[in-house]
Design an enzyme around this catalytic site. Structure first.
Site, short mmCIF file in Angstrom:
data_model
loop_
_atom_site.label_atom_id
_atom_site.label_comp_id
_atom_site.label_asym_id
_atom_site.label_seq_id
_atom_site.Cartn_x
_atom_site.Cartn_y
_atom_site.Cartn_z
N TYR A 1 -12.67 10.37 4.03
CA TYR A 1 -13.26 9.32 3.19
C TYR A 1 -13.43 7.99 3.92
CZ TYR A 1 -13.43 12.69 -0.44
OH TYR A 1 -13.78 13.82 -1.15
N HIS B 1 0.81 -1.22 0.00
CA HIS B 1 0.00 0.00 0.00
C HIS B 1 0.84 1.27 0.00
CE1 HIS B 1 -3.99 -2.05 1.41
NE2 HIS B 1 -3.39 -2.69 0.43
N GLU C 1 -13.70 1.27 -4.49
CA GLU C 1 -14.44 2.52 -4.60
C GLU C 1 -13.93 3.41 -5.72
OE1 GLU C 1 -15.09 2.94 0.27
OE2 GLU C 1 -13.99 4.49 -0.84
#
Length: 358
Positions: free
Chosen positions: A228, A122, A218
Site C-alpha cells: 500500500y 503509531h 486514506e
C-alpha cells in the site's frame, strides 16, 4: 444525539456484547462494562499493565466470534519491552470475561509486534475477525523517520496488517512470502498508521482508514499480499512543509479507494495540506436509517467530524460531513443492535459515549 455516558479518559474502543451491554476501553488502561442504555456498571478487573504514553495505552477490544460459548475477548495495547524500557510495541492479548464478576481471567499475550522501537507514536491498532474466524491486527510504522521505511520490510512488523489465529499463529491462507526472514503473519504491508478497520458486509474484505502525514488520509481495501505504498508513495506532505512525501502512485503499489487531501486556507498559504486523522470505521447495515444502508462511516480526530461515504461497488461517489458543529474529536463508531450509531469522543477527563440516530 444522546449523550449516554461521560467521564471517560480518552476512550478508544467500543464492543457490544450479545445482550446489548458494552465494553469500553480507555487509553490509560481501564476497561469498563456498561449497560445497554450506557449506564456504567463498573470497571473490569484483570487488565494487564499497559504503556500509557504518547499515543499508546489500552487500545482496541473485540469479541471472539464464539463469545457466547467461550466468553473470550481480545484486546490490543502498547507494551513496554521487558528488557529495555525505552522500547515498546503493540501487543494483542486474549482473555476470558466474566461479566457478573467483571473480571478477566486466563489473560494471555498471543501476539507481539516485533521488533519493538523507541517511539511513543503509531501503534495502530484495530482488531477485526474475518469470516473464517481469524483475526486481523493493524500495526503502525512507529512514526519516526528512522522507523517508517520499515513499512516496506517484510522482516519487521512496522506498518503491516497481520492475520493470525486465535492462538496467535500465522493464519492459514496468508500470503507465501519469498523474502528471507519474512514474518508469515503479514497479510499486507506499506501502511502508515491504521486506526480504523472493518469488514465489508457483502464481500467480507477488510477495509481500513489510514493516517497520512500532512494531508493524504486514506481509505483502503486491503487485499492479501498487496503493498500500500508508504512511505514510497503517498498523497501527503512532510510535516511543516509543502514537500510531497513521494509520488502519489507507483507501479506495483495499491492506490487508495479514497483520499482526504485537504488544502489549508487560501492559495497564499502555499499549498500546505491538513489532516482529518481518520479513526474508527463501520459499514451501516441497519434499517433504522434506510438512506444510510451500505454507507461507510469514518470518525476523525483532527477533522472533528463523522464522515459518511456513499459507495457504488468499491468506488466512493459522495461524502457527507456530519456532527462537525460539536467540535469533538471522534475516536470510534459502531452500529448498535438498535440500528443507531454509537460513538466515542477522544477527550480526557470527559470523554463521551454518544448515540446518534437522526
Amino acid at each position: 444525539m444522546t449523550e449516554l455516558a461521560t467521564g471517560f479518559a480518552n476512550p478508544w474502543s467500543l464492543a457490544f456484547l450479545p445482550d446489548g451491554r458494552m465494553l469500553v476501553t480507555e487509553r490509560a488502561g481501564r476497561m469498563s462494562l456498561l449497560a445497554s442504555n450506557g449506564a456504567l456498571i463498573g470497571p473490569v478487573g484483570g487488565v494487564p499493565a499497559v504503556l500509557a504514553q504518547g499515543q499508546g495505552g489500552l487500545l482496541d477490544v473485540a469479541l471472539d466470534p464464539a463469545f457466547a460459548s467461550n466468553r473470550r475477548i481480545y484486546f490490543s495495547f502498547a507494551e513496554q519491552d521487558a528488557g529495555n524500557a525505552s522500547l515498546n510495541g503493540t501487543a494483542v492479548a486474549r482473555a476470558v470475561l466474566d461479566t457478573e464478576a467483571r473480571t478477566l481471567s486466563a489473560v494471555t499475550v498471543i501476539f507481539r509486534q516485533l521488533p519493538k522501537a523507541a517511539s511513543a507514536g503509531h501503534f495502530g491498532s484495530r482488531l477485526v475477525f474475518d469470516r473464517s474466524g481469524n483475526l486481523f491486527v493493524t500495526l503502525g510504522e512507529r512514526l519516526l523517520d528512522t522507523e517508517r521505511g520499515f513499512a516496506q520490510d517484510l522482516t519487521r512488523g512496522h506498518g503491516k496488517v497481520m492475520r493470525i489465529t486465535t492462538d496467535g499463529a500465522p493464519a492459514p491462507g496468508n500470503p507465501s512470502w519469498t523474502q528471507a526472514g519474512a514474518q508469515p503473519a503479514i497479510w499486507s504491508y506499506g501502511h502508515r498508521n491504521v486506526q480504523g478497520a472493518t469488514l465489508h458486509p457483502a464481500t467480507g474484505e477488510l477495509w481500513i482508514s489510514e493516517h497520512g502525514a500532512q494531508g493524504g488520509d486514506e481509505v483502503n481495501r486491503v487485499l492479501a499480499g498487496r503493498n500500500y505504498g508508504w512511505p514510497l508513495a503517498s498523497r501527503s506532505q512532510e510535516y511543516g512543509t509543502t514537500q510531497p512525501v513521494g509520488p502519489a502512485s507507483l507501479p506495483g503499489m495499491e492506490d487508495p479507494l479514497w483520499v482526504w487531501e485537504t488544502v489549508t486556507g487560501a492559495p497564499w498559504t502555499g499549498g500546505a495540506k491538513s489532516s482529518i486523522a481518520p479513526a474508527g470505521m463501520a459499514f451501516y447495515t441497519g434499517t433504522a436509517v434506510p438512506q444510510w444502508q451500505g454507507s461507510l462511516f469514518v470518525t476523525s480526530l483532527a477533522g472533528m467530524a463523522l464522515w459518511r461515504l456513499t459507495l457504488s461497488g468499491n468506488t466512493v461517489v459522495a461524502q457527507e460531513r456530519l456532527l462537525a458543529g460539536r467540535n469533538e474529536r471522534l475516536r470510534d463508531v459502531k452500529q448498535g443492535p438498535d440500528g443507531a450509531l454509537y460513538l466515542l469522543t477522544d477527550e480526557a477527563p470527559n470523554g463521551k459515549l454518544l448515540r446518534y440516530l437522526p
